[in-house]
Enzyme design. Structure first.
Site: not given
Ligand SMILES: NC(=O)C1=CN([C@@H]2O[C@H](COP(=O)(O)OP(=O)(O)OC[C@H]3O[C@@H](n4cnc5c(N)ncnc54)[C@H](O)[C@@H]3O)[C@@H](O)[C@H]2O)C=CC1
Ligand SMILES: O=C(O)C(=O)CO
Length: 313
Positions: A228, A276
């Site tokens: 993000r 994005h």
């Molecule tokens: N650029 C894009 O197109 C996309 C971006 N995203 C972003 O990727 C992020 C991650 O997605 P997932 O891997 O599915 O999430 P997830 O919930 O499976 O993994 C999050 C990780 O962050 C760690 N974490 C959270 N808060 C923390 C803290 N305060 N200190 C240390 N570690 C911390 C957790 O321990 C976990 O390992 C999403 O929340 C989203 O914002 C997701 C999909 C697409």
């Molecule tokens: O799935 C998400 O969180 C995304 O950022 C998709 O683009």
């Protein structure tokens, strides 16, 4: 069973038909303003408050993405939007991990093989073989080692890079050094040459990629923000690029999207930008995951993918 659907940009008919096929006995409808009929499940992205508020009969709300920050931030101003006890689910992988792996691996290899330097030389018509980078000087650190960060770390380890990750609790990914919690953040950063961000957007992670963090990285570091925009303090990155501490950055997400035309990020020669799309929702995989999760809820099981409102992701 009644399922309601709202997404501002997706092809609604495709989703209605797809869910109908996967759960033939369900009644699937597009939610429209004024529709106050009960529903069992809601599939949403940027939901209007009135779509969910007061609907305590809902058995589950599915966010149609991996990050739920936009829904949770709306809950700050409209706490009644998600009725008490209604579980919120998010997409876990559903085809996004592979996209993140493609993005991260291709960019790390681009930097490692110095293609950015060769492109700069090419523009000067200069034939100049540069010294190779060595893997041992190219430690990759993944911030956030969850569903997506874990897969990205594994795919880079498969390319024989030294890989480490940082998360809230320790991970046990083969060949990857795991650091956890704020007390181990400095150790994680120390020696990291390529920083890849896949943290969720929470109050604890906003602005986390700032001067203090960047200064702890190895010299001539690389930064990739795939999570993000609010994680990154853009002016701190620009300062680190200007000082040479950071050599280059690849940014997919921005504090303000679309990135305004007058943003200095556009013109910076060592910042690459994508709009994005590092990983987008794959409709078929997402619908299959949602249908499977609904079946599990109906059987009284506890499916994975439920968001912790307490942790904020
Ligand atoms: N650029 C894009 O197109 C996309 C971006 N995203 C972003 O990727 C992020 C991650 O997605 P997932 O891997 O599915 O999430 P997830 O919930 O499976 O993994 C999050 C990780 O962050 C760690 N974490 C959270 N808060 C923390 C803290 N305060 N200190 C240390 N570690 C911390 C957790 O321990 C976990 O390992 C999403 O929340 C989203 O914002 C997701 C999909 C697409
Ligand atoms: O799935 C998400 O969180 C995304 O950022 C998709 O683009």
């Amino acid at each position: 069973m009644d399922i309601i659907f709202h997404h501002p940009t997706f092809d609604t008919q495709f989703w209605l038909d797809g869910m109908q096929q996967l759960i033939p006995d369900a009644r699937v409808r597009q939610w429209r303003p004024g529709d106050n009929q009960p529903a069992d499940y809601a599939l949403v992205w940027h939901p209007p408050v009135e779509m969910l508020s007061g609907h305590s009969e809902l058995k589950g709300v599915f966010a149609l993405g991996a990050g739920v920050d936009s829904i949770l931030s709306k809950l700050q101003t409209h706490p009644d939007m998600l009725p008490e006890g209604v579980p919120l689910f998010r997409l876990e992988d559903t085809g996004m991990a592979l996209q993140m792996q493609e993005y991260a691996v291709s960019q790390v290899l681009h930097w490692f093989r110095r293609f950015d330097d060769y492109q700069a030389l090419k523009l000067q018509a200069k034939w100049l073989p540069l010294e190779d980078y060595r893997r041992e000087d190219f430690t990759i650190g993944v911030l956030g080692a969850g569903v997506l960060g874990g897969k990205v770390a594994e795919s880079l380890a498969a390319w024989d890079f030294p890989v480490r990750c940082w998360s809230r609790s320790k991970k046990n990914y083969p060949g990857i050094t795991s650091y956890a919690g704020n007390e181990e953040l400095s150790d994680f950063l120390n020696g990291t040459r390529v920083l890849i961000n896949l943290l969720p957007n929470t109050p604890q992670t906003v602005g986390i990629i700032n001067s203090q963090m960047l200064n702890q990285l190895a010299d001539e570091a690389y930064v990739m923000n795939l999570a993000r925009g609010v994680h990154l303090v853009e002016n701190d990155l620009l300062a680190a690029l200007d000082s040479g501490k950071v050599k280059a950055a690849m940014l997919d997400v921005f504090a303000k999207e679309p990135l305004p035309e007058n943003s200095p990020l556009w013109k910076h020669p060592r910042i690459a930008i994508t709009p994005h799309l590092a990983a987008v929702t794959r409709p078929q995989e997402a619908m299959e995951y949602i249908a499977k999760t609904i079946r599990e809820i109906e059987k009284g099981e506890s499916p994975s993918g439920q968001v912790s409102l307490h942790n904020g992701y």
